[in-house]
Design a protein around this motif. Sequence first.
Motif, PDB file in Angstrom:
ATOM      1  N   ARG A 224       0.905  -1.347  -0.182  1.00 42.06           N
ATOM      2  CA  ARG A 224      -0.107  -0.126  -0.049  1.00 42.06           C
ATOM      3  C   ARG A 224       0.924   1.262   0.052  1.00 42.06           C
ATOM      4  NH1 ARG A 224      -5.370   0.605   0.500  1.00 42.06           N
ATOM      5  NH2 ARG A 224      -5.516  -1.754   1.357  1.00 42.06           N
ATOM      6  N   GLN A 245      -8.196  -4.869  -2.329  1.00 42.95           N
ATOM      7  CA  GLN A 245      -6.839  -5.193  -2.486  1.00 42.95           C
ATOM      8  C   GLN A 245      -6.215  -5.216  -3.709  1.00 42.95           C
ATOM      9  OE1 GLN A 245      -7.062  -8.700   0.018  1.00 42.95           O
ATOM     10  NE2 GLN A 245      -5.790  -7.728   1.855  1.00 42.95           N
ATOM     11  N   MET A 248      -6.046  -2.038  -5.463  1.00 41.04           N
ATOM     12  CA  MET A 248      -4.465  -1.331  -4.612  1.00 41.04           C
ATOM     13  C   MET A 248      -3.416  -1.816  -5.294  1.00 41.04           C
ATOM     14  SD  MET A 248      -2.234  -2.139  -2.570  1.00 41.04           S
ATOM     15  CE  MET A 248      -2.468  -3.528  -1.336  1.00 41.04           C
TER      16      MET A 248
END
Length: 338
Positions: A224, A245, A248
Amino acid sequence: MGKQIERIVNADRVDDLIAVFGSFDENIKRIEDALEVRIINRGTDLKVSGDEENVDKAVRTLEGLLALSAKGETIDEQRVRYLITLVREGNDDQVAQMAKDVVCITAKGKPIKAKTVGQQKYMKAIQKNTITIGVGPAGTGKTYLAVAAAVAAFRERTVNRIILTRPAVEAGERLGFLPGDLQNKVDPYLRPLYDALYDMLGAETFQKYQERGSIEVAPLAYMRGRTLDDSFIILDEAQNTTREQMKMFLTRLGFGSKIVITGDVTQIDLPDDKVSGLKDAVRVLEGVHDIAICRLSAADVVRHALVQEIINAYEKANKKPEYKKPNADFKGSYQRKN
């Protein structure tokens, strides 16, 4: 029963013949059982007898195996099984290409190559595209071949770093029981990635690169907020990412980088209310330029023969229609009539 015939297959070299026979003639027995033919060895000739169609398939299988052996390929149980499958499907012309491309050389000097047509397409997709998604069951070499491609790119200096990551799904209570700091806690989840890297580079070289920061093995949460340039990034076990996720992760892509995402949609460990990021990505990204989606199947399994059987059995079970209870209307009308 079809017409009974005999055909001769000639081996140019005795060494190739020995390789094709295998220890205790196990490869020949496997071909005889699978294709219902009889194979007799006479010098450097193999006499194949049986039903015309089966003999034709057995001859093509033997010729394919002899050709692979002549190129220095190892003839093992998996190769024989796979070649029989290709011949049955009429795709044995693809065998000639399989032995060509070496993806990477391991620390012990062993060449790593695609062992199936599906694996070969997967490796070509990785070379050609910026992002490749490899979806398939256990044992199809998705992760191992991706790591081999990453090490090859790193050795050729087309990337400066290798980053391997996977989601730690049981990041709740189970990790809490493991000893040590966070790195020690997540290491068991990353073990398959370490194993593949040890194989390719050797433990010492891997350690050296890891200390320099040239190789990073980390849980997905560490990604991240980063932009990853000039890197070869592999996301393993991607079926256990959430939709958020996955988005990301995909947006970490920097200049000069390559991403390979691997996973098996039949092994999702997420809670029922969560959509798998891998399933979602395959749906959303299908047809996007410079993104390849490779689907490997049970035919591409390069583990024990039983693994292939297990996968096939589960696939078959999943296709069976579920029993549905009679609906309320039907029940009501039945009760009214009676």
